[in-house]
Write a protein that holds these residues in place. Structure first.
Motif, PDB file in Angstrom:
ATOM      1  N   GLY A   1      32.428 -38.409 -35.015  1.00 52.91           N
ATOM      2  CA  GLY A   1      31.665 -39.279 -36.141  1.00 52.91           C
ATOM      3  C   GLY A   1      31.355 -38.295 -37.292  1.00 52.91           C
ATOM      4  N   ALA A   2      31.718 -37.153 -37.259  1.00 55.95           N
ATOM      5  CA  ALA A   2      31.386 -36.158 -38.605  1.00 55.95           C
ATOM      6  C   ALA A   2      32.417 -36.068 -39.537  1.00 55.95           C
ATOM      7  CB  ALA A   2      30.670 -34.767 -37.978  1.00 55.95           C
ATOM      8  N   GLU A   3      33.513 -36.894 -39.172  1.00 51.01           N
ATOM      9  CA  GLU A   3      34.720 -36.633 -39.933  1.00 51.01           C
ATOM     10  C   GLU A   3      34.513 -36.957 -41.494  1.00 51.01           C
ATOM     11  OE1 GLU A   3      35.028 -39.279 -37.207  1.00 51.01           O
ATOM     12  OE2 GLU A   3      34.842 -37.528 -36.266  1.00 51.01           O
ATOM     13  N   GLY A   4      34.981 -36.051 -42.307  1.00 56.81           N
ATOM     14  CA  GLY A   4      34.551 -36.458 -43.649  1.00 56.81           C
ATOM     15  C   GLY A   4      33.478 -35.956 -44.293  1.00 56.81           C
ATOM     16  N   THR A   5      32.721 -35.179 -43.460  1.00 56.09           N
ATOM     17  CA  THR A   5      31.528 -34.661 -44.025  1.00 56.09           C
ATOM     18  C   THR A   5      31.690 -33.083 -44.117  1.00 56.09           C
ATOM     19  OG1 THR A   5      30.075 -35.831 -42.374  1.00 56.09           O
ATOM     20  CG2 THR A   5      28.961 -33.899 -43.147  1.00 56.09           C
ATOM     21  N   GLU A   6      31.123 -32.556 -45.411  1.00 55.02           N
ATOM     22  CA  GLU A   6      31.251 -31.208 -45.742  1.00 55.02           C
ATOM     23  C   GLU A   6      30.154 -30.880 -46.406  1.00 55.02           C
ATOM     24  OE1 GLU A   6      34.823 -29.966 -47.799  1.00 55.02           O
ATOM     25  OE2 GLU A   6      34.024 -27.882 -47.783  1.00 55.02           O
ATOM     26  N   LEU A   7      29.323 -29.903 -45.857  1.00 56.16           N
ATOM     27  CA  LEU A   7      28.158 -29.468 -46.647  1.00 56.16           C
ATOM     28  C   LEU A   7      28.248 -28.365 -47.519  1.00 56.16           C
ATOM     29  CD1 LEU A   7      25.850 -29.268 -43.000  1.00 56.16           C
ATOM     30  CD2 LEU A   7      26.410 -31.135 -44.709  1.00 56.16           C
ATOM     31  N   ALA A   8      27.294 -28.325 -48.702  1.00 55.83           N
ATOM     32  CA  ALA A   8      27.650 -27.564 -49.690  1.00 55.83           C
ATOM     33  C   ALA A   8      26.811 -26.184 -49.527  1.00 55.83           C
ATOM     34  CB  ALA A   8      27.033 -28.180 -50.956  1.00 55.83           C
ATOM     35  N   VAL A   9      27.598 -25.406 -48.426  1.00 58.66           N
ATOM     36  CA  VAL A   9      26.789 -24.163 -48.078  1.00 58.66           C
ATOM     37  C   VAL A   9      27.775 -23.057 -49.067  1.00 58.66           C
ATOM     38  CG1 VAL A   9      26.939 -22.305 -46.250  1.00 58.66           C
ATOM     39  CG2 VAL A   9      26.707 -24.951 -45.786  1.00 58.66           C
ATOM     40  N   PRO A  10      26.555 -22.070 -49.515  1.00 61.55           N
ATOM     41  CA  PRO A  10      27.243 -21.214 -50.268  1.00 61.55           C
ATOM     42  C   PRO A  10      28.295 -20.208 -49.606  1.00 61.55           C
ATOM     43  CG  PRO A  10      24.659 -21.301 -50.535  1.00 61.55           C
ATOM     44  CD  PRO A  10      25.231 -22.029 -49.328  1.00 61.55           C
ATOM     45  N   ARG A  11      29.290 -19.622 -50.386  1.00 56.99           N
ATOM     46  CA  ARG A  11      30.365 -18.859 -49.623  1.00 56.99           C
ATOM     47  C   ARG A  11      30.294 -17.455 -50.045  1.00 56.99           C
ATOM     48  NH1 ARG A  11      34.334 -23.597 -51.706  1.00 56.99           N
ATOM     49  NH2 ARG A  11      33.529 -25.267 -50.349  1.00 56.99           N
ATOM     50  N   TYR A  12      30.198 -16.530 -49.076  1.00 55.91           N
ATOM     51  CA  TYR A  12      30.008 -15.286 -49.208  1.00 55.91           C
ATOM     52  C   TYR A  12      31.083 -14.501 -48.158  1.00 55.91           C
ATOM     53  CZ  TYR A  12      25.418 -15.786 -51.769  1.00 55.91           C
ATOM     54  OH  TYR A  12      24.537 -15.942 -52.760  1.00 55.91           O
ATOM     55  N   SER A  13      31.751 -13.662 -48.813  1.00 52.96           N
ATOM     56  CA  SER A  13      32.791 -12.741 -47.981  1.00 52.96           C
ATOM     57  C   SER A  13      31.990 -11.344 -47.634  1.00 52.96           C
ATOM     58  CB  SER A  13      33.885 -12.281 -49.033  1.00 52.96           C
ATOM     59  OG  SER A  13      34.641 -11.389 -48.542  1.00 52.96           O
ATOM     60  N   GLN A  14      32.275 -11.169 -46.535  1.00 58.24           N
ATOM     61  CA  GLN A  14      31.651  -9.830 -46.108  1.00 58.24           C
ATOM     62  C   GLN A  14      32.519  -8.646 -46.523  1.00 58.24           C
ATOM     63  OE1 GLN A  14      32.585 -11.210 -41.763  1.00 58.24           O
ATOM     64  NE2 GLN A  14      33.135  -8.955 -41.573  1.00 58.24           N
ATOM     65  N   GLN A  15      33.958  -9.129 -46.682  1.00 59.39           N
ATOM     66  CA  GLN A  15      34.949  -7.808 -47.036  1.00 59.39           C
ATOM     67  C   GLN A  15      34.612  -7.453 -48.413  1.00 59.39           C
ATOM     68  OE1 GLN A  15      35.650  -7.413 -43.842  1.00 59.39           O
ATOM     69  NE2 GLN A  15      37.517  -7.076 -44.412  1.00 59.39           N
TER      70      GLN A  15
END
Length: 468
Positions: free
Chosen positions: A250-264
């Protein structure tokens, strides 16, 4: 009660865990694990005291897992207090009212020996209702300057004997009073604490347990740690190389606006905290979730970071989660405590299914999951790892995972879509056999769950998990 005379000396031995967070595997085998990189605890090859892996074992049912916590004033009043007070009001927790003893603490990393006064709180005995083979504690607290805390476990085993008090972590939010450290004590024939996880030895199981928090401060100080949640997950997860694919939740189509950080992009930064790159998957994941909730370090907190470094909050999170005995940033409860010191509710849990994960995502709660896999097992990742953390931020319309994977070459490349069946199997399995015949160890569903206190956790629909 601790003696006021015997100094407490931290051991400087490494953990038995493999020290790799996202060591890249080539298409034909292991290219290298890297020096000083930190494995996500619980995902490296299992020590002798961990769950046994029967040869040729097939996927099995019968998983049992529960998370129990003490967090309200009534909860803390139900325990045994020695010099601490359960504060009135929601989520106030406990603090020192009067110290009951003192100890000298010799720190091999800061090269200091200091006397600290202390008080203790001991939980009631909790019975999970099944024989658990694994336990991980976590805590939410703040430690002003001159203070720190210790969490211990005393488990009652299947034969009625107790393990005695086992140190599960010595913690402070900063690093100027003590080194933040695990100690990995042994419980003899009953099992072993490996960094942050008590693994029962083969043939033994936990029938009940207590947790004890010891709050320390300098004798001349009136400050106190404040602990507002103490809990643990206890589990019995059968050895399994895979799980039955789950239906869509039931979570299909859900995307949370989480910040994106690379460890690399942090490779080579601050070797005293693991050196970035492969070593920093766990704090990078924790920082992404903390900032999703609007929390994170202040400008003053970041003043020590080289101004030429991008994403300095990741450097701060790495410093704030570094375990000096483990020599890495992958200590699970230290990551939860880092998120909690901003005021978030933070728990280390073992989720029983992707359905439980989807329930959280549907409620707007991103979840970091602990995974391990060989190169080629997770299409689109381009690497393999003995232990790694990534943040589940949503699901596609067809149910595939949308993940912020910090093991990416840039912030812009952090978002990935991973096949549902592949990642579900990798996350929930407890072991697998590599092509070279060696055994890899999986987390069996371990996850970081961080959220604001005023956001209620949704019920997780699983009969084996009635308390979380």
């Amino acid at each position: 009660m601790r003696s006021a005379h015997a100094p407490r000396t931290r051991r400087t031995l490494r953990s038995t865990r493999a020290l790799t967070c996202a060591a890249v595997l080539t298409a034909t085998g292991i290219a290298g694990t890297g020096t000083g990189a930190a494995a996500a605890p619980g995902t490296s090859p299992a020590p002798a005291t961990a769950r046994t892996v029967p040869a040729g074992a097939a996927p099995t049912a019968g998983e049992r897992v529960t998370f129990h916590k003490w967090t309200t004033q009534a909860d803390f009043q139900a325990g045994t207090a020695a010099g601490v007070t359960a504060l009135a009001g929601d989520r106030q927790g406990i603090a020192i009212s009067s110290t009951v003893g003192s100890t000298r603490y010799k720190d091999p990393y800061l090269h200091t020996t200091k006397t600290y006064a202390f008080s203790t709180w001991t939980s009631p005995s909790y019975t999970p209702g099944f024989g658990a083979t694994e336990l991980v504690s976590s805590w939410d607290a703040q430690t002003p300057a001159g203070t720190w805390l210790e969490v211990e476990l005393n488990a009652t085993m299947e034969d009625g004997h107790q393990t005695g008090w086992l140190d599960m972590g010595d913690w402070a939010s900063g690093d100027t009073d003590i080194d933040r450290t695990s100690t990995s004590p042994s419980a003899g024939v009953y099992g072993q604490v490996d960094t942050d996880t008590f693994n029962a030895a083969a043939g033994h199981s936990i029938q009940a347990y207590q947790l004890r928090a010891t709050l320390y401060r300098l004798p001349t100080s009136t400050a106190s740690p404040r602990l507002w949640q103490l809990g643990a997950f206890a589990s019995a997860v059968p050895a399994r190389t895979g799980v039955t694919p789950s239906p869509l939740g039931g979570a299909e189509g859900t995307e949370l606006a989480v910040p994106r950080y690379s460890q690399q992009i942090h490779v080579g930064q601050y070797n005293q905290y693991g050196g970035g790159g492969d070593a920093w998957c766990s704090p990078t994941s924790s920082e992404m979730i903390a900032e999703y909730w609007g929390d994170g370090p202040s400008a003053a907190d970041l003043a020590w970071v080289d101004p030429s470094y991008a994403d300095p909050s990741v450097d701060y999170a790495a410093r704030s989660t570094y375990d000096y005995a483990y020599r890495g940033t992958g200590n699970w409860p230290f990551n939860a405590a880092y998120a909690a010191h901003y005021g978030l509710d933070a728990e280390i849990v073992q989720l029983p299914s992707v359905d439980a994960l989807e329930t959280l995502v549907k409620a707007g709660i991103p979840v970091a999951i602990s995974v391990a896999f060989d190169n080629g097992e997770l299409t689109g990742s381009g690497y393999g790892t003995a232990g790694h953390l990534m943040v589940v931020v949503g699901f596609t319309a067809t149910g595939d995972f949308i993940v912020d994977d910090p093991f990416s070459p840039s912030d812009a490349a952090v978002r990935h879509v991973y096949q549902r069946g592949q990642l579900e199997n990798i996350w929930l399995r407890t072991y697998w056999t590599r092509t070279d015949g060696t055994t890899g160890s999986g987390s069996g569903g371990v996850a970081y769950v961080y959220k604001p206190h005023d956001l209620a956790l949704p019920p997780v629909a699983d009969p084996n998990n009635p308390t979380w």
